[in-house]
Design a protein around this motif. Structure first.
Motif, short mmCIF file in Angstrom:
data_model
loop_
_atom_site.label_atom_id
_atom_site.label_comp_id
_atom_site.label_asym_id
_atom_site.label_seq_id
_atom_site.Cartn_x
_atom_site.Cartn_y
_atom_site.Cartn_z
N LYS A 117 37.80 -26.51 -37.48
CA LYS A 117 37.97 -25.46 -38.18
C LYS A 117 36.70 -25.11 -38.90
O LYS A 117 36.30 -23.74 -38.81
CB LYS A 117 38.96 -26.00 -39.37
CG LYS A 117 39.42 -24.41 -40.16
CD LYS A 117 40.28 -24.91 -41.28
CE LYS A 117 40.61 -23.43 -42.08
NZ LYS A 117 41.77 -23.85 -42.95
N ASP A 118 35.54 -25.87 -39.42
CA ASP A 118 34.60 -25.66 -40.12
C ASP A 118 33.60 -25.01 -39.00
O ASP A 118 32.72 -24.09 -39.22
CB ASP A 118 33.86 -26.78 -40.59
CG ASP A 118 34.46 -27.23 -41.99
OD1 ASP A 118 35.58 -26.58 -42.37
OD2 ASP A 118 34.39 -28.12 -42.71
N SER A 119 33.49 -25.52 -37.56
CA SER A 119 32.66 -25.13 -36.81
C SER A 119 32.94 -23.72 -36.39
O SER A 119 32.12 -22.78 -36.20
CB SER A 119 32.98 -25.93 -35.40
OG SER A 119 32.47 -27.15 -35.85
N ILE A 120 34.27 -23.31 -36.21
CA ILE A 120 34.69 -22.12 -36.04
C ILE A 120 34.31 -21.09 -36.96
O ILE A 120 33.94 -19.88 -36.88
CB ILE A 120 36.26 -22.05 -35.63
CG1 ILE A 120 36.61 -22.85 -34.48
CG2 ILE A 120 36.99 -20.60 -35.54
CD1 ILE A 120 38.26 -22.88 -34.54
N THR A 121 34.81 -21.50 -38.31
CA THR A 121 34.25 -20.73 -39.56
C THR A 121 32.77 -20.29 -39.72
O THR A 121 32.34 -19.24 -39.77
CB THR A 121 34.70 -21.49 -40.75
OG1 THR A 121 36.14 -21.58 -40.61
CG2 THR A 121 34.42 -20.58 -41.94
N LEU B 287 30.75 -20.34 -37.22
CA LEU B 287 30.25 -19.37 -36.13
C LEU B 287 30.96 -17.94 -36.31
O LEU B 287 29.99 -16.72 -35.94
CB LEU B 287 30.79 -19.73 -34.58
CG LEU B 287 29.97 -20.82 -34.23
CD1 LEU B 287 30.33 -21.22 -32.82
CD2 LEU B 287 28.44 -20.79 -33.92
N SER B 288 32.01 -17.88 -36.82
CA SER B 288 32.44 -16.62 -37.15
C SER B 288 32.04 -15.79 -38.30
O SER B 288 32.48 -14.35 -38.59
CB SER B 288 33.94 -16.93 -37.55
OG SER B 288 34.48 -17.27 -36.47
N CYS C 220 29.18 -14.34 -38.06
CA CYS C 220 28.47 -13.54 -37.32
C CYS C 220 29.45 -12.46 -36.75
O CYS C 220 30.45 -12.93 -35.67
CB CYS C 220 27.80 -14.28 -36.02
SG CYS C 220 26.98 -12.89 -35.19
N PRO C 221 29.38 -11.25 -37.15
CA PRO C 221 30.45 -10.31 -36.48
C PRO C 221 30.65 -10.33 -35.22
O PRO C 221 31.89 -10.12 -34.56
CB PRO C 221 29.89 -9.02 -37.17
CG PRO C 221 29.14 -9.34 -38.39
CD PRO C 221 28.50 -10.67 -38.02
N GLU C 222 29.52 -10.33 -34.46
CA GLU C 222 29.55 -10.18 -32.74
C GLU C 222 30.34 -11.28 -32.36
O GLU C 222 31.20 -11.32 -31.34
CB GLU C 222 28.38 -10.23 -32.21
CG GLU C 222 27.66 -8.85 -32.69
CD GLU C 222 26.72 -8.86 -34.04
OE1 GLU C 222 26.25 -7.75 -34.19
OE2 GLU C 222 26.98 -9.77 -34.61
N ILE C 223 30.19 -12.50 -32.92
CA ILE C 223 31.02 -13.72 -32.38
C ILE C 223 32.57 -13.62 -32.68
O ILE C 223 33.32 -14.16 -32.29
CB ILE C 223 30.01 -15.04 -32.82
CG1 ILE C 223 28.65 -15.09 -32.27
CG2 ILE C 223 31.00 -16.35 -32.57
CD1 ILE C 223 27.89 -16.39 -32.65
N SER C 224 32.50 -13.48 -33.90
CA SER C 224 33.82 -13.19 -34.66
C SER C 224 34.66 -12.49 -33.76
O SER C 224 35.91 -12.71 -33.42
CB SER C 224 33.94 -12.94 -36.03
OG SER C 224 35.26 -12.72 -36.57
N GLU C 225 33.99 -11.34 -33.35
CA GLU C 225 34.96 -10.19 -32.62
C GLU C 225 35.11 -10.84 -31.10
O GLU C 225 36.15 -10.62 -30.30
CB GLU C 225 33.97 -8.96 -32.41
CG GLU C 225 34.72 -7.90 -31.44
CD GLU C 225 33.89 -6.65 -31.57
OE1 GLU C 225 34.33 -5.99 -30.76
OE2 GLU C 225 32.91 -6.48 -32.26
N ARG C 226 34.31 -11.68 -30.58
CA ARG C 226 34.31 -12.12 -29.17
C ARG C 226 35.57 -13.40 -29.26
O ARG C 226 36.13 -13.37 -28.53
CB ARG C 226 33.26 -12.82 -28.67
CG ARG C 226 33.14 -13.71 -27.50
CD ARG C 226 33.82 -12.81 -26.29
NE ARG C 226 32.63 -11.78 -26.04
CZ ARG C 226 31.38 -11.87 -25.31
NH1 ARG C 226 31.26 -12.98 -24.71
NH2 ARG C 226 30.57 -10.95 -24.97
N ILE C 227 35.54 -14.22 -30.29
CA ILE C 227 36.44 -14.94 -30.30
C ILE C 227 37.64 -14.47 -30.29
O ILE C 227 38.88 -14.95 -29.98
CB ILE C 227 36.24 -16.04 -31.71
CG1 ILE C 227 34.95 -17.05 -31.32
CG2 ILE C 227 37.51 -16.81 -31.80
CD1 ILE C 227 34.60 -17.71 -32.60
#
Length: 216
Positions: A135-139, A141-142, A144-151
């Protein structure tokens, strides 16, 4: 995803230094291991654990192309940014055309998996720790708006606890270490059979126990 990690994420954190992402590609069944656990076993007396003929923790069955990235290696490159380099980090990020998966690999003795008692004190089990790491790894990275959008664009989002139990040569349990049942506990049978715990970020948290292959 590789380009986002190499360019967009460092740029978001105002980092001018080059960041490299070593991405592996698989187009058929493959396996990955937890080398830290393997090293620990090699340092033990040979009679304690049964000989391990396959140094692997997670077997992945696939017919489509999968990309694999080591998140530990990635975040270590941000050593001058404590908010990125420190904290809980899972082992790998895998993604294909429609699925993204974060996983942490563990090969360990069974009584450490869930909440347990050590010398009279309650200790958090590995499954709960892995949940936090992913969960912390995803948070991280997320942000960053571009990575959050890709995920968010992936149809399937999986947080995978890849587990292999160490096989003791003797059927015994250390004195003072006892498993502890809890209403929060998920059994291996539940998680391996697909009953997933939902994360707030849209990922489903499941367990895959070796030697069962994870079906991509």
């Amino acid at each position: 995803m590789k380009r986002l990690l190499e360019i967009e994420y460092p740029s978001f954190h105002h980092l001018n230094r080059k960041i490299e992402v070593n991405e592996e590609t698989y187009v058929s069944d493959f396996s990955i291991t937890d080398w830290k656990s393997c090293t620990d076993c090699q340092n033990l007396t040979p009679y304690f654990y049964r000989q391990c003929f396959h140094q692997e923790v997670l077997k992945v069955s696939t017919t489509e192309e999968i990309k694999l990235i080591s998140l530990e290696n990635y975040f270590q490159q941000f050593s001058n940014k404590k908010e990125i380099a420190t904290g809980n980090t899972c082992d790998y990020l895998l993604y294909g055309q429609n699925k993204i998966l974060f996983t942490d690999l563990t090969c360990m003795r069974p009584h450490y998996i869930e909440t347990h008692i050590v010398e009279g004190k309650q200790k958090e089990g590995k499954r709960a720790k892995v949940f936090k790491q992913i969960k912390d790894s995803i948070t991280r990275l997320s942000v960053c708006p571009e990575i959050s959008e890709r995920i968010a664009s992936y149809n399937e989002k999986v947080a995978l606890f890849a587990l292999r139990k160490k096989e003791s040569a003797f059927d015994n349990t250390d004195e003072g270490i006892k498993p502890m049942n809890s209403f929060m506990r998920m059994t291996n049978e539940q998680t391996t059979n697909g009953i997933a715990q939902q994360m707030e970020n849209g990922f489903k948290f499941i367990t895959n126990e070796y030697p069962k292959s994870y079906q991509w």
